[in-house]
Design an enzyme around this catalytic site. Structure first.
Site, PDB file in Angstrom:
ATOM      1  N   SER A 283      -9.784  -0.831   6.820  1.00  0.00           N
ATOM      2  CA  SER A 283      -9.058  -0.685   6.013  1.00  0.00           C
ATOM      3  C   SER A 283      -8.121  -2.174   5.506  1.00  0.00           C
ATOM      4  O   SER A 283      -7.894  -2.404   4.068  1.00  0.00           O
ATOM      5  CB  SER A 283      -8.033   0.519   6.186  1.00  0.00           C
ATOM      6  OG  SER A 283      -9.113   1.650   5.817  1.00  0.00           O
TER       7      SER A 283
ATOM      8  N   SER B 264      -9.925   1.477   2.746  1.00  0.00           N
ATOM      9  CA  SER B 264      -8.582   2.267   2.459  1.00  0.00           C
ATOM     10  C   SER B 264      -8.067   1.556   1.597  1.00  0.00           C
ATOM     11  O   SER B 264      -7.648   2.175   1.209  1.00  0.00           O
ATOM     12  CB  SER B 264      -7.846   2.869   2.893  1.00  0.00           C
ATOM     13  OG  SER B 264      -6.835   2.656   4.292  1.00  0.00           O
TER      14      SER B 264
ATOM     15  N   LYS C 136       0.674  -1.567   0.097  1.00  0.00           N
ATOM     16  CA  LYS C 136       0.114  -0.156   0.086  1.00  0.00           C
ATOM     17  C   LYS C 136       0.956   1.410   0.127  1.00  0.00           C
ATOM     18  O   LYS C 136       2.021   1.478   0.572  1.00  0.00           O
ATOM     19  CB  LYS C 136      -0.367  -0.435   1.236  1.00  0.00           C
ATOM     20  CG  LYS C 136      -1.887   0.944   1.491  1.00  0.00           C
ATOM     21  CD  LYS C 136      -2.679   0.990   2.598  1.00  0.00           C
ATOM     22  CE  LYS C 136      -3.923   1.851   3.134  1.00  0.00           C
ATOM     23  NZ  LYS C 136      -4.795   1.593   3.990  1.00  0.00           N
TER      24      LYS C 136
HETATM   25  N1  GLN Z   1     -12.952   3.401   7.263  1.00  0.00           N
HETATM   26  C1  GLN Z   1     -12.071   4.062   7.792  1.00  0.00           C
HETATM   27  C2  GLN Z   1     -11.925   5.581   8.114  1.00  0.00           C
HETATM   28  O1  GLN Z   1     -12.340   5.804   6.836  1.00  0.00           O
HETATM   29  C3  GLN Z   1     -11.136   2.627   8.309  1.00  0.00           C
HETATM   30  C4  GLN Z   1      -9.949   3.260   7.682  1.00  0.00           C
HETATM   31  C5  GLN Z   1      -8.397   2.560   7.712  1.00  0.00           C
HETATM   32  O2  GLN Z   1      -9.119   1.362   8.429  1.00  0.00           O
HETATM   33  N2  GLN Z   1      -7.591   3.094   7.574  1.00  0.00           N
HETATM   34  O3  GLN Z   1     -11.696   5.814   8.960  1.00  0.00           O
END
Ligand code: GLN
Length: 493
Positions: free
Chosen positions: A180, A156, A81
């Site tokens: 994420s 994400s 990532k």
């Molecule tokens: N979807 C969650 C957020 O928007 C989790 C994001 C993540 O785990 N990086 O914060």
């Protein structure tokens, strides 16, 4: 090699590499070719590190040629990532604000993988600074789900999940702050593991919310997840929050089965808003586990309902602090507009460099930390976090692992939730509590819904209880025999 190497797990590839049925160079070429065939449609990769991959693969082949026994990760194509630093390779975090930033150092995860001969295919697309649940918040365009290109892959870590699901890499790393890794893994039909907080070093992970950020893995199988975790885990002097435990082989005991395992079925999994296709697959999974000898009983995490609200105060609060460093002076982008003073320069730089979601979180976080509101919001949220931790402690007095769906829905359509942040945030109701408590949690595919889209099943364990969840997930996966074969790949055949 007769079969498509990109349809194999790393465990299978390691055996083939050691038997010299395939070379690391061939594997690297196959992955790079797959990326060039598919990436235009999927947008999983932001940069492709072809030269680096070829060099690494050659080195692995050379060492195999000398008769050396190499670690299982040697020659395995992996994607990272784009929030993880790799020396000399552009890092964007899915944002314009870092442009152009080339890290002068390696993240610990990459230096460990490099040391054992893993082959870097490239850096993957993601929601800007890992804020999002769909991949739609990237400044470099949305990632598409290999199961249906009109749908999101989750987020994400959108690109990492899509890369593994489509065979552009055998392994990928992502980060899980609120879900994420597990949520996109669920939506793409792959295995997503978020270990205990501190199990894997965060050094070289560009921060979103430091007390919640976890590096996690995407793999085709649970055994691969255990193998990759064994490579990554361990204390790191560069990250004071890492757990000081000796290196371990997490594949040990993986085949012990679930006979007698006490599984707590999280009652809140049946809440309103969970899609029927998800609930059906979840119920069938409970039966499957019972059939395999586990005892499944309902358990409540009474504060889980508040975990979501606490997360959306704590994560923005930490992000408002972490992202203060992008000021047009220290890193990356600086406005080209004429400005009168440094404050204006910063305002313009940040206005141009950050996307809407990141701005929303910085504003929310700054507000909740401000004098007068701190106790009411940030302080309260910290107390809720403690309650969530206690819920888990209590549940694990009775159960070995806890079970829930990973996400209330399967992959939704691109654009469907972009105008409704709350609806988007709800994608993570089942994943957020484990991040707040730092407990390990893994998502494995548990079937398809009525639209032919993958559903994820989530096993959560007590702190440092990775072995229990991996063992349960592995037994489940073996029995189910899920086929990771997204329709996109049929077109390639
Ligand atoms: N979807 C969650 C957020 O928007 C989790 C994001 C993540 O785990 N990086 O914060």
């Amino acid at each position: 090699m007769a079969t498509d190497p990109l349809a194999l797990s790393a465990v299978e590839l390691t055996a083939a590499l050691r038997a010299r049925e395939v070379t690391a160079a061939q594997l690297a070429e196959a992955a790079l070719q797959r990326v060039s065939d598919l990436n235009e449609r999927v947008n999983a990769f932001l940069s492709v590190t072809g030269n680096m991959a070829r060099e690494q693969a050659e080195d692995v082949d050379r060492r195999f040629g000398l008769g050396q026994t190499l670690p299982p990760a040697a020659g395995i194509p992996i994607a990272l990532k784009d929030v993880l630093a790799v020396k000399g390779v552009t890092a964007t975090c899915g944002s314009r604000i870092l442009e152009p930033y080339v890290p002068p150092y390696d993240s610990t995860v990459w230096s460990r993988l490099r040391a054992v001969g893993a082959v870097l295919v490239g850096k993957t697309n993601c929601d800007e600074f890992a804020m999002g649940s769909s991949g739609e918040n990237s400044a470099y365009g949305v990632t598409r789900n290999p199961w249906d290109l009109d749908r999101v892959p989750g987020g994400s870590s959108s690109g990492s999940a899509a890369a593994v699901a489509s065979g552009m890499a055998t392994w990928a790393l992502g980060t899980d702050t609120g879900g994420s890794v597990r949520q996109p893994a669920a939506l793409c039909g792959v295995v997503g593991l978020k270990p205990t907080y501190g199990r894997i070093s965060r050094y070289g992970l560009i921060a979103f919310a430091s007390s919640l950020d976890h590096v996690g893995t995407f793999t085709r199988t649970t055994r691969d997840a255990a193998l990759l975790l064994s490579t990554l885990a361990g204390v790191d002097p560069k990250d004071a929050t890492t757990v000081d435990e000796p290196p371990a082989d997490y594949t040990e005991g993986l085949d012990a089965g679930v006979g007698g395992l006490r599984v707590g079925v999280i009652k809140e999994s049946f809440a309103e808003g969970v899609e029927p296709g998800v609930t059906d697959a979840f119920r069938a999974s409970i039966e499957r586990l019972e059939g395999l000898g586990a005892t499944c009983e309902e358990v409540s995490l009474p504060n889980a309902d508040y975990a979501f609200s606490a997360y959306y105060l704590l994560a923005p609060a930490e992000c408002s602090s972490n992202l203060a460093r992008y000021d047009g002076v220290r890193y990356g982008h600086r406005t080209k507009e004429p400005v009168d003073d440094v404050v204006q320069m910063m305002m313009k730089t940040r206005g141009e460099g950050f996307g809407d979601e990141v701005k929303r979180r910085i504003i929310l976080g700054t507000y909740s930390l401000s004098a007068g509101y701190y106790d009411a919001y940030y302080g309260q949220a910290q107390k809720v976090r403690t309650l969530v931790i206690r819920d888990y402690q209590k549940a694990f007095e009775q159960f070995d692992v806890l079970l829930s769906p990973t996400s209330p829905t399967t992959a939704f359509r691109i654009g469907e939730r972009t105008d409704d942040p709350i609806k988007m945030y709800l994608s993570d109701i089942f994943t957020i509590p484990a991040d707040l408590a730092g407990v390990p949690s893994v998502s494995v595919p548990c079937g398809l819904d009525g639209n032919g889209l993958p559903v994820g099943l989530q096993f959560t364990g007590p702190l440092l209880g990775e072995r229990a969840i991996l063992r349960a997930a592995h037994a489940f996966e073996q029995d189910l025999g899920f086929e990771l074969n997204p329709p996109l790949l049929a077109a390639l055949a």
